[in-house]
Design a protein around this motif. Structure first.
Motif, PDB file in Angstrom:
ATOM      1  N   UNK A   1       0.827  -1.207   0.000  1.00 54.07           N
ATOM      2  CA  UNK A   1       0.000   0.000   0.000  1.00 54.07           C
ATOM      3  C   UNK A   1       0.860   1.255   0.000  1.00 54.07           C
ATOM      4  N   UNK A   2       1.930   1.229   0.773  1.00 54.53           N
ATOM      5  CA  UNK A   2       2.831   2.373   0.816  1.00 54.53           C
ATOM      6  C   UNK A   2       3.465   2.606  -0.554  1.00 54.53           C
ATOM      7  N   UNK A   3       3.945   1.522  -1.194  1.00 53.41           N
ATOM      8  CA  UNK A   3       4.631   1.681  -2.468  1.00 53.41           C
ATOM      9  C   UNK A   3       3.655   2.118  -3.562  1.00 53.41           C
ATOM     10  N   UNK A   4       2.453   1.599  -3.532  1.00 50.04           N
ATOM     11  CA  UNK A   4       1.468   2.008  -4.534  1.00 50.04           C
ATOM     12  C   UNK A   4       1.138   3.487  -4.382  1.00 50.04           C
ATOM     13  N   UNK A   5       1.072   3.972  -3.153  1.00 48.98           N
ATOM     14  CA  UNK A   5       0.814   5.399  -2.921  1.00 48.98           C
ATOM     15  C   UNK A   5       1.947   6.254  -3.488  1.00 48.98           C
ATOM     16  N   UNK A   6       3.185   5.755  -3.373  1.00 46.24           N
ATOM     17  CA  UNK A   6       4.321   6.486  -3.940  1.00 46.24           C
ATOM     18  C   UNK A   6       4.220   6.558  -5.463  1.00 46.24           C
ATOM     19  N   UNK A   7       3.774   5.486  -6.085  1.00 42.76           N
ATOM     20  CA  UNK A   7       3.680   5.451  -7.536  1.00 42.76           C
ATOM     21  C   UNK A   7       2.708   6.504  -8.074  1.00 42.76           C
ATOM     22  N   UNK A   8       1.708   6.839  -7.289  1.00 37.92           N
ATOM     23  CA  UNK A   8       0.721   7.837  -7.714  1.00 37.92           C
ATOM     24  C   UNK A   8       1.353   9.217  -7.892  1.00 37.92           C
ATOM     25  N   UNK A   9       2.534   9.423  -7.293  1.00 37.31           N
ATOM     26  CA  UNK A   9       3.203  10.721  -7.373  1.00 37.31           C
ATOM     27  C   UNK A   9       4.564  10.618  -8.062  1.00 37.31           C
ATOM     28  N   UNK A  10       4.820   9.516  -8.734  1.00 38.42           N
ATOM     29  CA  UNK A  10       6.117   9.329  -9.386  1.00 38.42           C
ATOM     30  C   UNK A  10       5.929   8.693 -10.764  1.00 38.42           C
ATOM     31  N   UNK A  11       5.644   9.522 -11.792  1.00 37.77           N
ATOM     32  CA  UNK A  11       5.473   8.982 -13.150  1.00 37.77           C
ATOM     33  C   UNK A  11       6.690   8.190 -13.630  1.00 37.77           C
ATOM     34  N   UNK A  12       7.893   8.634 -13.263  1.00 42.23           N
ATOM     35  CA  UNK A  12       9.104   7.934 -13.689  1.00 42.23           C
ATOM     36  C   UNK A  12       9.125   6.513 -13.141  1.00 42.23           C
ATOM     37  N   UNK A  13       8.752   6.356 -11.879  1.00 42.29           N
ATOM     38  CA  UNK A  13       8.729   5.026 -11.280  1.00 42.29           C
ATOM     39  C   UNK A  13       7.623   4.174 -11.891  1.00 42.29           C
ATOM     40  N   UNK A  14       6.502   4.800 -12.232  1.00 46.01           N
ATOM     41  CA  UNK A  14       5.412   4.064 -12.887  1.00 46.01           C
ATOM     42  C   UNK A  14       5.889   3.482 -14.217  1.00 46.01           C
ATOM     43  N   UNK A  15       6.630   4.282 -14.994  1.00 48.17           N
ATOM     44  CA  UNK A  15       7.143   3.804 -16.273  1.00 48.17           C
ATOM     45  C   UNK A  15       8.142   2.669 -16.068  1.00 48.17           C
ATOM     46  N   UNK A  16       8.971   2.778 -15.035  1.00 44.27           N
ATOM     47  CA  UNK A  16       9.953   1.726 -14.788  1.00 44.27           C
ATOM     48  C   UNK A  16       9.281   0.425 -14.374  1.00 44.27           C
TER      49      UNK A  16
END
Length: 220
Positions: free
Chosen positions: A108-123
């Motif tokens: 849940x913590x990591x998914x919340x981070x992905x919502x604010x990190x497009x670069x990490x979403x792409x990776x």
């Protein structure tokens, strides 16, 4: 050990502040050989990075039969795709083949981070695309290749890119587990190994296998 986390594709695109949050939601865990890390249909709260050891992911059929889905090696992550699956349950069982050390990350913590990190979403999309490509290749091998070809492909995948024969490998798992991973019977796996031994392509000594004729292996 947490340096391995920072170097992994899933986390390398995070800012220092974001990575600090990951560390706060992560924990180092150790499990013994034979211990189950999580079970199929268990509520998924964490995904993992394997530091040392070997983990098998498997499913059980209604009659109790076991099918090995994947063998996890050090530096690999697993179970991260569950973050995006409906229901949030582990689709497989995870069990240690040897004493293993892992880093456990809160989903849940990591998914919340992905919502604010497009670069990490792409990776993470690229990472999952690679896993999907590997799964498609495996399906092709299981449906189009005979048992001997599957064993040969398995051996070749274990070799470094610039390897020269002779080269020694150590089995990453018991032979019965490898046979299940390749969707062949253990006795068929043993028979194919004996054929390769008789052809002087390999030599097997307990947990070690030596590639004697790499070119012959590739020609299969």
């Amino acid at each position: 050990m947490m340096d391995l986390l920072r170097q992994n594709t899933l986390f390398s695109g995070l800012s220092e502040e974001q990575f600090a949050r990951v560390l706060a939601g992560s924990k180092s865990v150790e499990i013994r050989e034979g211990e189950v890390l999580f079970r199929q249909q268990q509520v998924a709260e964490y995904f993992y990075l394997l530091v040392t050891g070997d983990i098998k992911l498997y499913r059980l059929s209604p009659d109790g039969g076991e099918k090995v889905i994947e063998l996890i090696r050090p530096r690999q992550t697993f179970a991260e795709a569950v973050m995006f699956m409906a229901g949030g349950f582990y689709p497989v069982n995870a069990q240690a083949l040897t004493d293993s050390r892992l880093i456990r990350v809160e989903m849940l913590m990591f998914r919340a981070l992905l919502e604010h990190s497009p670069q990490s979403c792409l990776k993470i999309l690229g990472h999952m695309s690679q896993r999907l490509h590997g799964a498609v290749q495996e399906i092709e091998q299981l449906t189009l290749q005979n048992a001997k070809m599957r064993v040969v492909q398995f051996l070749l995948r274990e070799l470094p890119a610039d390897v020269n024969a002779p080269y020694q490998l150590q089995w990453c798992a018991p032979k019965t587990v490898i046979a299940s991973r390749l969707s062949i019977r253990p006795e068929t796996f043993s028979r194919i190994l004996q054929q390769l031994i008789q052809e002087a392509v390999i030599r097997v000594d307990g947990k070690f296998i030596e590639i004697l004729d790499l070119e012959a292996l590739r020609q299969y």
